[in-house]
Write a protein that holds these residues in place. Structure first.
Motif, PDB file in Angstrom:
ATOM      1  N   ALA A  85      29.809 -19.378  69.602  1.00  0.00           N
ATOM      2  CA  ALA A  85      28.909 -18.299  69.180  1.00  0.00           C
ATOM      3  C   ALA A  85      29.477 -17.570  67.964  1.00  0.00           C
ATOM      4  N   THR A  86      30.807 -17.403  67.936  1.00  0.00           N
ATOM      5  CA  THR A  86      31.451 -16.765  66.777  1.00  0.00           C
ATOM      6  C   THR A  86      31.259 -17.619  65.528  1.00  0.00           C
ATOM      7  N   MET A  87      31.439 -18.930  65.665  1.00  0.00           N
ATOM      8  CA  MET A  87      31.252 -19.837  64.519  1.00  0.00           C
ATOM      9  C   MET A  87      29.799 -19.775  64.015  1.00  0.00           C
ATOM     10  N   LEU A  88      28.854 -19.699  64.950  1.00  0.00           N
ATOM     11  CA  LEU A  88      27.439 -19.589  64.596  1.00  0.00           C
ATOM     12  C   LEU A  88      27.185 -18.293  63.829  1.00  0.00           C
ATOM     13  N   ALA A  89      27.743 -17.195  64.318  1.00  0.00           N
ATOM     14  CA  ALA A  89      27.563 -15.900  63.654  1.00  0.00           C
ATOM     15  C   ALA A  89      28.179 -15.909  62.254  1.00  0.00           C
ATOM     16  N   MET A  90      29.320 -16.599  62.092  1.00  0.00           N
ATOM     17  CA  MET A  90      29.941 -16.710  60.764  1.00  0.00           C
ATOM     18  C   MET A  90      29.044 -17.501  59.809  1.00  0.00           C
ATOM     19  N   ARG A  91      28.475 -18.599  60.305  1.00  0.00           N
ATOM     20  CA  ARG A  91      27.570 -19.390  59.459  1.00  0.00           C
ATOM     21  C   ARG A  91      26.352 -18.560  59.056  1.00  0.00           C
ATOM     22  N   ARG A  92      25.856 -17.760  59.977  1.00  0.00           N
ATOM     23  CA  ARG A  92      24.689 -16.916  59.667  1.00  0.00           C
ATOM     24  C   ARG A  92      25.019 -15.887  58.591  1.00  0.00           C
ATOM     25  N   ALA A  93      26.215 -15.301  58.654  1.00  0.00           N
ATOM     26  CA  ALA A  93      26.608 -14.301  57.650  1.00  0.00           C
ATOM     27  C   ALA A  93      26.676 -14.933  56.263  1.00  0.00           C
ATOM     28  N   PRO A 101      28.811 -18.640  47.572  1.00  0.00           N
ATOM     29  CA  PRO A 101      30.220 -18.647  47.164  1.00  0.00           C
ATOM     30  C   PRO A 101      30.689 -20.059  46.814  1.00  0.00           C
ATOM     31  N   GLU A 102      31.761 -20.125  46.032  1.00  0.00           N
ATOM     32  CA  GLU A 102      32.375 -21.424  45.729  1.00  0.00           C
ATOM     33  C   GLU A 102      33.366 -21.828  46.811  1.00  0.00           C
ATOM     34  N   TRP A 103      33.888 -20.821  47.519  1.00  0.00           N
ATOM     35  CA  TRP A 103      34.878 -21.096  48.560  1.00  0.00           C
ATOM     36  C   TRP A 103      34.779 -20.007  49.611  1.00  0.00           C
ATOM     37  N   GLY A 108      41.764 -16.349  60.718  1.00  0.00           N
ATOM     38  CA  GLY A 108      42.056 -17.103  61.934  1.00  0.00           C
ATOM     39  C   GLY A 108      42.558 -18.503  61.646  1.00  0.00           C
ATOM     40  N   ASN A 109      42.354 -19.395  62.613  1.00  0.00           N
ATOM     41  CA  ASN A 109      42.930 -20.741  62.483  1.00  0.00           C
ATOM     42  C   ASN A 109      41.875 -21.841  62.494  1.00  0.00           C
ATOM     43  N   ARG A 110      40.607 -21.459  62.419  1.00  0.00           N
ATOM     44  CA  ARG A 110      39.579 -22.501  62.310  1.00  0.00           C
ATOM     45  C   ARG A 110      38.371 -21.952  61.573  1.00  0.00           C
ATOM     46  N   THR A 111      37.631 -22.877  60.990  1.00  0.00           N
ATOM     47  CA  THR A 111      36.455 -22.467  60.221  1.00  0.00           C
ATOM     48  C   THR A 111      35.271 -23.333  60.631  1.00  0.00           C
ATOM     49  N   PRO A 112      34.089 -22.737  60.736  1.00  0.00           N
ATOM     50  CA  PRO A 112      32.908 -23.552  61.004  1.00  0.00           C
ATOM     51  C   PRO A 112      32.523 -24.359  59.767  1.00  0.00           C
ATOM     52  N   ASP A 113      31.563 -25.225  59.898  1.00  0.00           N
ATOM     53  CA  ASP A 113      31.066 -26.005  58.760  1.00  0.00           C
ATOM     54  C   ASP A 113      30.011 -25.183  58.032  1.00  0.00           C
ATOM     55  N   PHE A 114      30.392 -24.633  56.892  1.00  0.00           N
ATOM     56  CA  PHE A 114      29.453 -23.845  56.086  1.00  0.00           C
ATOM     57  C   PHE A 114      28.677 -24.721  55.102  1.00  0.00           C
ATOM     58  N   GLY A 115      29.058 -26.004  54.999  1.00  0.00           N
ATOM     59  CA  GLY A 115      28.509 -26.827  53.930  1.00  0.00           C
ATOM     60  C   GLY A 115      29.116 -26.457  52.586  1.00  0.00           C
ATOM     61  N   ALA A 118      35.994 -24.523  52.559  1.00  0.00           N
ATOM     62  CA  ALA A 118      36.409 -23.380  53.362  1.00  0.00           C
ATOM     63  C   ALA A 118      37.831 -23.581  53.858  1.00  0.00           C
ATOM     64  N   THR A 119      38.550 -22.479  54.009  1.00  0.00           N
ATOM     65  CA  THR A 119      39.911 -22.509  54.515  1.00  0.00           C
ATOM     66  C   THR A 119      40.076 -21.406  55.547  1.00  0.00           C
ATOM     67  N   ALA A 120      40.726 -21.720  56.651  1.00  0.00           N
ATOM     68  CA  ALA A 120      41.092 -20.697  57.631  1.00  0.00           C
ATOM     69  C   ALA A 120      42.443 -20.111  57.226  1.00  0.00           C
ATOM     70  N   VAL A 121      42.569 -18.790  57.287  1.00  0.00           N
ATOM     71  CA  VAL A 121      43.799 -18.111  56.897  1.00  0.00           C
ATOM     72  C   VAL A 121      44.271 -17.250  58.069  1.00  0.00           C
ATOM     73  N   VAL A 122      45.383 -17.648  58.678  1.00  0.00           N
ATOM     74  CA  VAL A 122      45.956 -16.847  59.762  1.00  0.00           C
ATOM     75  C   VAL A 122      46.422 -15.507  59.191  1.00  0.00           C
TER      76      VAL A 122
END
Length: 198
Positions: A85-93, A101-103, A108-115, A118-122
């Motif tokens: 659900a968090t990944m879904l909310a991130m994609r919606r934002a 955006p270009e990037w 955190g330590n994972r990223t959803p597929d935005f198309g 993308a990079t996760a940053v702890v």
């Protein structure tokens, strides 16, 4: 691994607030800051006072190139689980941004597929200004929702604990029952429902 900032112009920061609470939506924000109008004082929203967060949120909204909020509702959290659900909310934002955006940099330590790249940053909310800005917008938005919920159900004390599983919140659920906005898949809520034979 040290955080390596992508060499592009339009960097979007994404963060979430509200994975741990027992009630309400998980709220995310996506922010593309304007290099010509930097916002001073950005850091992890949890390190700021409520007053300072509110002030910074106003500045971010005025000075960012663009920003957007995303959310996943309690029923979606119950269906998908909190991580998905968090990944879904991130994609919606990110999808709601008026500039693509270009990037995308995600706290955190994972990223959803935005198309998009993308990079996760702890500890991104401390290291990346765009993620700090997103954490502030998401926190202020969710806290406002908790204040609204508090007005409707003052006996639950949402203005104080913001829906997190504090002793006061658990006692209120035991005494007053489960609200429609509660996340039924979360164990403390589920246990009360089971005790009530629901």
């Amino acid at each position: 691994m040290l955080y390596q900032r992508p060499d592009v112009q339009l960097i979007c920061g994404v963060d979430e607030v509200g994975r741990g609470p027992l009630i309400g939506a998980v709220v995310t924000a996506a922010v593309i800051l304007d290099p010509a109008h930097p916002v001073a004082g950005l850091t992890d929203s949890k390190k700021l006072s409520e007053k300072r967060r509110t002030e910074l949120a106003q500045l971010i909204k005025q000075q960012a190139l663009c920003w957007a909020l995303g959310r996943a509702e309690p029923h979606e959290i119950d269906e998908l689980n909190i991580l998905h659900a968090t990944m879904l909310a991130m994609r919606r934002a990110v999808a709601a941004l008026q500039i693509t955006p270009e990037w995308v940099l995600v706290d955190g330590n994972r990223t959803p597929d935005f198309g998009l790249p993308a990079t996760a940053v702890v500890k991104g909310d401390l290291l990346v200004p765009e993620i700090s800005a997103a954490s502030i917008l998401a926190k202020v938005a969710r806290d406002e929702e908790m204040h609204t919920l508090h007005q409707a159900y003052p006996q639950f004390g949402f203005a104080d604990h913001k829906g997190y599983p504090t002793a006061a919140h658990l006692a209120a659920i035991a005494q007053h029952g489960v609200l429609p906005q509660h996340r039924r898949s979360f164990k403390p809520v589920r246990l009360v429902l089971e005790q009530q034979g629901l």
